[in-house]
Design a protein around this motif. Structure first.
Motif, mmCIF file in Angstrom:
data_model
loop_
_atom_site.group_PDB
_atom_site.id
_atom_site.type_symbol
_atom_site.label_atom_id
_atom_site.label_comp_id
_atom_site.label_asym_id
_atom_site.label_seq_id
_atom_site.Cartn_x
_atom_site.Cartn_y
_atom_site.Cartn_z
ATOM 1 N N THR A 100 0.792 -1.331 0.137
ATOM 2 C CA THR A 100 -0.005 -0.133 -0.024
ATOM 3 C C THR A 100 0.914 1.400 0.007
ATOM 4 O OG1 THR A 100 -1.558 -1.251 1.296
ATOM 5 C CG2 THR A 100 -1.742 1.195 1.228
ATOM 6 N N TRP A 101 0.571 2.223 -0.783
ATOM 7 C CA TRP A 101 1.286 3.564 -0.985
ATOM 8 C C TRP A 101 0.694 4.524 -0.670
ATOM 9 C CZ3 TRP A 101 0.606 -0.141 -4.965
ATOM 10 C CH2 TRP A 101 -0.345 0.236 -6.019
ATOM 11 N N SER A 146 -3.669 6.320 0.778
ATOM 12 C CA SER A 146 -4.834 6.060 1.219
ATOM 13 C C SER A 146 -6.284 5.920 0.410
ATOM 14 C CB SER A 146 -5.266 7.198 2.345
ATOM 15 O OG SER A 146 -5.102 8.426 1.737
ATOM 16 N N GLU A 164 -4.595 2.770 -4.376
ATOM 17 C CA GLU A 164 -3.441 2.807 -3.966
ATOM 18 C C GLU A 164 -2.845 1.783 -3.154
ATOM 19 O OE1 GLU A 164 -3.054 6.716 -2.088
ATOM 20 O OE2 GLU A 164 -3.324 7.653 -4.209
ATOM 21 N N SER A 165 -3.119 0.478 -3.845
ATOM 22 C CA SER A 165 -2.481 -0.823 -3.157
ATOM 23 C C SER A 165 -2.482 -1.817 -4.431
ATOM 24 C CB SER A 165 -3.280 -1.355 -1.933
ATOM 25 O OG SER A 165 -4.563 -2.057 -2.448
#
Length: 124
Positions: free
Chosen positions: A3-4, A6, A10-11
């Motif tokens: 995960t990068w 929120s 974005e994962s």
């Protein structure tokens, strides 16, 4: 990478899921285009669902989420196939002239918009 951020996409898991959704949409359209042309008639399921799938793909791609779209030439071939069936059968449904003109414009735009975003994807 995991995960990068929120955001919803974005994962790795989210992108895997999105890739599966995009693959399903492309497969549905590909199968419909290579199947019985009767299924593409304006009052049949795929005659309605194919433009929906194309618009969903365009929306995802325009938002930066769809990669791996078919080549623009493939989409243009789909348009030729779909519109040939539509033009040959729409009058059987007795549409108003205004509806027929407006729907034709929407269908052309739907295919053309996806082809344009695919063309942009292949040049990046």
């Amino acid at each position: 990478m995991g995960t990068w951020g929120s955001g919803n996409f974005e994962s790795d898991t989210a992108l895997d899921h999105l890739s599966a959704v995009i693959d399903r949409l492309v497969t549905e359209v590909t199968d419909a285009m290579s199947g019985d042309p009767v299924a593409l008639e304006p009052d049949e399921y795929w005659g309605v669902a194919v433009p929906c799938d194309l618009e969903l793909l365009h929306t995802l791609a325009h938002a930066g989420y769809a990669t791996g779209l078919p080549a623009p030439e493939v989409i243009e071939g789909w348009k030729k196939t779909f519109m040939a069936v539509w033009e040959a059968t729409i009058d059987d449904l007795d549409p108003s002239p205004a509806y027929k003109t407006e729907r034709r414009t929407v269908l052309h735009r739907t295919f053309d918009d996806l082809a344009a975003v695919s063309r942009h994807e292949t040049t990046d």
